[in-house]
Motif scaffolding. Structure first.
Motif, PDB file in Angstrom:
ATOM      1  N   LEU A  15       0.815  -1.213   0.000  1.00 28.58           N
ATOM      2  CA  LEU A  15       0.000   0.000   0.000  1.00 28.58           C
ATOM      3  C   LEU A  15       0.850   1.264   0.000  1.00 28.58           C
ATOM      4  O   LEU A  15       0.505   2.246  -0.659  1.00 28.58           O
ATOM      5  CB  LEU A  15      -0.961  -0.004   1.188  1.00 28.58           C
ATOM      6  N   MET A  16       1.952   1.237   0.726  1.00 30.60           N
ATOM      7  CA  MET A  16       2.831   2.406   0.736  1.00 30.60           C
ATOM      8  C   MET A  16       3.360   2.688  -0.668  1.00 30.60           C
ATOM      9  O   MET A  16       3.360   3.825  -1.120  1.00 30.60           O
ATOM     10  CB  MET A  16       3.985   2.226   1.727  1.00 30.60           C
ATOM     11  N   GLU A  17       3.780   1.651  -1.334  1.00 27.59           N
ATOM     12  CA  GLU A  17       4.295   1.810  -2.698  1.00 27.59           C
ATOM     13  C   GLU A  17       3.200   2.347  -3.626  1.00 27.59           C
ATOM     14  O   GLU A  17       3.441   3.261  -4.410  1.00 27.59           O
ATOM     15  CB  GLU A  17       4.818   0.472  -3.211  1.00 27.59           C
ATOM     16  N   ASP A  18       1.991   1.796  -3.508  1.00 31.44           N
ATOM     17  CA  ASP A  18       0.871   2.240  -4.342  1.00 31.44           C
ATOM     18  C   ASP A  18       0.545   3.721  -4.130  1.00 31.44           C
ATOM     19  O   ASP A  18       0.080   4.397  -5.044  1.00 31.44           O
ATOM     20  CB  ASP A  18      -0.395   1.423  -4.056  1.00 31.44           C
ATOM     21  N   GLU A  19       0.763   4.217  -2.911  1.00 34.97           N
ATOM     22  CA  GLU A  19       0.412   5.596  -2.582  1.00 34.97           C
ATOM     23  C   GLU A  19       1.602   6.554  -2.634  1.00 34.97           C
ATOM     24  O   GLU A  19       1.507   7.694  -2.175  1.00 34.97           O
ATOM     25  CB  GLU A  19      -0.265   5.645  -1.208  1.00 34.97           C
ATOM     26  N   GLY A  20       2.734   6.098  -3.179  1.00 38.02           N
ATOM     27  CA  GLY A  20       3.881   6.976  -3.366  1.00 38.02           C
ATOM     28  C   GLY A  20       4.769   7.132  -2.149  1.00 38.02           C
ATOM     29  O   GLY A  20       5.559   8.079  -2.067  1.00 38.02           O
ATOM     30  N   PHE A  21       4.668   6.220  -1.209  1.00 33.81           N
ATOM     31  CA  PHE A  21       5.525   6.244  -0.027  1.00 33.81           C
ATOM     32  C   PHE A  21       6.594   5.179  -0.159  1.00 33.81           C
ATOM     33  O   PHE A  21       6.437   4.211  -0.891  1.00 33.81           O
ATOM     34  CB  PHE A  21       4.699   5.997   1.238  1.00 33.81           C
ATOM     35  N   ASN A  22       7.669   5.346   0.575  1.00 27.21           N
ATOM     36  CA  ASN A  22       8.774   4.394   0.567  1.00 27.21           C
ATOM     37  C   ASN A  22       8.822   3.730   1.939  1.00 27.21           C
ATOM     38  O   ASN A  22       9.124   4.381   2.941  1.00 27.21           O
ATOM     39  CB  ASN A  22      10.081   5.125   0.270  1.00 27.21           C
ATOM     40  N   SER A  41     -11.632   5.389  18.385  1.00 26.65           N
ATOM     41  CA  SER A  41     -11.387   4.651  17.149  1.00 26.65           C
ATOM     42  C   SER A  41      -9.929   4.804  16.737  1.00 26.65           C
ATOM     43  O   SER A  41      -9.254   5.756  17.114  1.00 26.65           O
ATOM     44  CB  SER A  41     -12.318   5.115  16.029  1.00 26.65           C
ATOM     45  N   TYR A  42      -9.468   3.840  15.984  1.00 27.77           N
ATOM     46  CA  TYR A  42      -8.093   3.828  15.508  1.00 27.77           C
ATOM     47  C   TYR A  42      -7.975   4.689  14.253  1.00 27.77           C
ATOM     48  O   TYR A  42      -8.896   4.765  13.455  1.00 27.77           O
ATOM     49  CB  TYR A  42      -7.663   2.403  15.182  1.00 27.77           C
ATOM     50  N   ASP A  43      -6.814   5.295  14.091  1.00 31.46           N
ATOM     51  CA  ASP A  43      -6.516   6.094  12.911  1.00 31.46           C
ATOM     52  C   ASP A  43      -5.206   5.571  12.345  1.00 31.46           C
ATOM     53  O   ASP A  43      -4.202   5.478  13.062  1.00 31.46           O
ATOM     54  CB  ASP A  43      -6.403   7.570  13.312  1.00 31.46           C
ATOM     55  N   LEU A  44      -5.200   5.222  11.083  1.00 30.53           N
ATOM     56  CA  LEU A  44      -4.040   4.615  10.445  1.00 30.53           C
ATOM     57  C   LEU A  44      -3.814   5.299   9.108  1.00 30.53           C
ATOM     58  O   LEU A  44      -4.725   5.367   8.283  1.00 30.53           O
ATOM     59  CB  LEU A  44      -4.308   3.116  10.243  1.00 30.53           C
ATOM     60  N   LYS A  45      -2.611   5.835   8.899  1.00 35.91           N
ATOM     61  CA  LYS A  45      -2.277   6.475   7.627  1.00 35.91           C
ATOM     62  C   LYS A  45      -0.766   6.455   7.445  1.00 35.91           C
ATOM     63  O   LYS A  45      -0.020   6.104   8.360  1.00 35.91           O
ATOM     64  CB  LYS A  45      -2.823   7.898   7.577  1.00 35.91           C
ATOM     65  N   PHE A  46      -0.328   6.847   6.274  1.00 40.67           N
ATOM     66  CA  PHE A  46       1.100   6.923   5.982  1.00 40.67           C
ATOM     67  C   PHE A  46       1.555   8.368   6.108  1.00 40.67           C
ATOM     68  O   PHE A  46       0.785   9.299   5.870  1.00 40.67           O
ATOM     69  CB  PHE A  46       1.394   6.395   4.584  1.00 40.67           C
ATOM     70  N   ASP A  47       2.838   8.548   6.456  1.00 34.43           N
ATOM     71  CA  ASP A  47       3.352   9.891   6.684  1.00 34.43           C
ATOM     72  C   ASP A  47       4.824   9.955   6.293  1.00 34.43           C
ATOM     73  O   ASP A  47       5.582   9.018   6.567  1.00 34.43           O
ATOM     74  CB  ASP A  47       3.184  10.251   8.162  1.00 34.43           C
ATOM     75  N   HIS A  48       5.202  11.067   5.659  1.00 32.89           N
ATOM     76  CA  HIS A  48       6.610  11.296   5.319  1.00 32.89           C
ATOM     77  C   HIS A  48       7.380  11.882   6.497  1.00 32.89           C
ATOM     78  O   HIS A  48       8.592  11.766   6.562  1.00 32.89           O
ATOM     79  CB  HIS A  48       6.742  12.284   4.143  1.00 32.89           C
ATOM     80  N   ASN A  49       6.672  12.550   7.407  1.00 34.32           N
ATOM     81  CA  ASN A  49       7.320  13.309   8.483  1.00 34.32           C
ATOM     82  C   ASN A  49       6.886  12.830   9.856  1.00 34.32           C
ATOM     83  O   ASN A  49       5.822  12.251  10.017  1.00 34.32           O
ATOM     84  CB  ASN A  49       6.948  14.792   8.355  1.00 34.32           C
ATOM     85  N   VAL A  50       7.716  13.135  10.840  1.00 33.07           N
ATOM     86  CA  VAL A  50       7.358  12.892  12.232  1.00 33.07           C
ATOM     87  C   VAL A  50       7.503  14.199  12.998  1.00 33.07           C
ATOM     88  O   VAL A  50       8.294  15.066  12.632  1.00 33.07           O
ATOM     89  CB  VAL A  50       8.226  11.799  12.884  1.00 33.07           C
ATOM     90  N   ALA A  51       6.708  14.339  14.036  1.00 30.89           N
ATOM     91  CA  ALA A  51       6.778  15.522  14.888  1.00 30.89           C
ATOM     92  C   ALA A  51       7.717  15.244  16.053  1.00 30.89           C
ATOM     93  O   ALA A  51       7.985  14.085  16.396  1.00 30.89           O
ATOM     94  CB  ALA A  51       5.376  15.870  15.404  1.00 30.89           C
ATOM     95  N   GLU A  52       8.182  16.311  16.663  1.00 31.36           N
ATOM     96  CA  GLU A  52       9.125  16.184  17.770  1.00 31.36           C
ATOM     97  C   GLU A  52       8.555  15.365  18.927  1.00 31.36           C
ATOM     98  O   GLU A  52       9.256  14.611  19.587  1.00 31.36           O
ATOM     99  CB  GLU A  52       9.526  17.577  18.268  1.00 31.36           C
ATOM    100  N   GLU A  53       7.245  15.492  19.163  1.00 32.17           N
ATOM    101  CA  GLU A  53       6.616  14.788  20.287  1.00 32.17           C
ATOM    102  C   GLU A  53       6.176  13.359  19.954  1.00 32.17           C
ATOM    103  O   GLU A  53       5.652  12.662  20.810  1.00 32.17           O
ATOM    104  CB  GLU A  53       5.429  15.586  20.837  1.00 32.17           C
ATOM    105  N   ASP A  54       6.392  12.901  18.724  1.00 34.28           N
ATOM    106  CA  ASP A  54       6.016  11.541  18.343  1.00 34.28           C
ATOM    107  C   ASP A  54       6.931  10.505  18.984  1.00 34.28           C
ATOM    108  O   ASP A  54       8.124  10.740  19.185  1.00 34.28           O
ATOM    109  CB  ASP A  54       6.103  11.355  16.822  1.00 34.28           C
TER     110      ASP A  54
END
Length: 109
Positions: A15-22, A41-54
């Motif tokens: 799925l990551m590849e299909d959506e342009g993520f590596n 509820s759960y939330d699931l997605k792809f992200d290029h970046n992370v925040a400092e508090e993650d």
């Protein structure tokens, strides 16, 4: 820590590849939000970046980013995937959940 099953790992990579993520450098962002029939509820997605508090984890070759608030609800959770005719796609095996709904997408503590 959040774990990733072998079947979920394979599906995430596709799925990551299909959506342009590596999958080698990008993240699966897992979170919890208010809503659903059980309250959370759960939330699931792809992200290029992370925040400092993650909180950042890697399990089974999958990089995972979780905000600190959601992390409290997700400690010890395993991301699973079930395919096939009766499969439910991605779902969470959360030992902290005292109740889950029939669809498996929401829970309460």
């Amino acid at each position: 820590m959040i774990k990733v099953s072998d079947t979920a790992k394979k599906r995430v990579a596709l799925l990551m590849e299909d959506e342009g993520f590596n999958a080698e450098i990008d993240y699966v962002r897992v979170g919890v939000k208010s809503g659903g029939c059980s309250g959370l509820s759960y939330d699931l997605k792809f992200d290029h970046n992370v925040a400092e508090e993650d909180k950042i984890f890697e399990d089974n070759g999958v990089k995972i980013a979780v905000d600190k608030k959601s992390f409290l609800y997700l400690v010890g959770t395993t991301l699973e995937f079930s395919g096939g005719l009766n499969g439910k796609g991605f779902y969470f095996n959360n030992p902290n959940a005292s109740r889950t709904c029939g669809c498996g997408e929401s829970f309460s503590l």
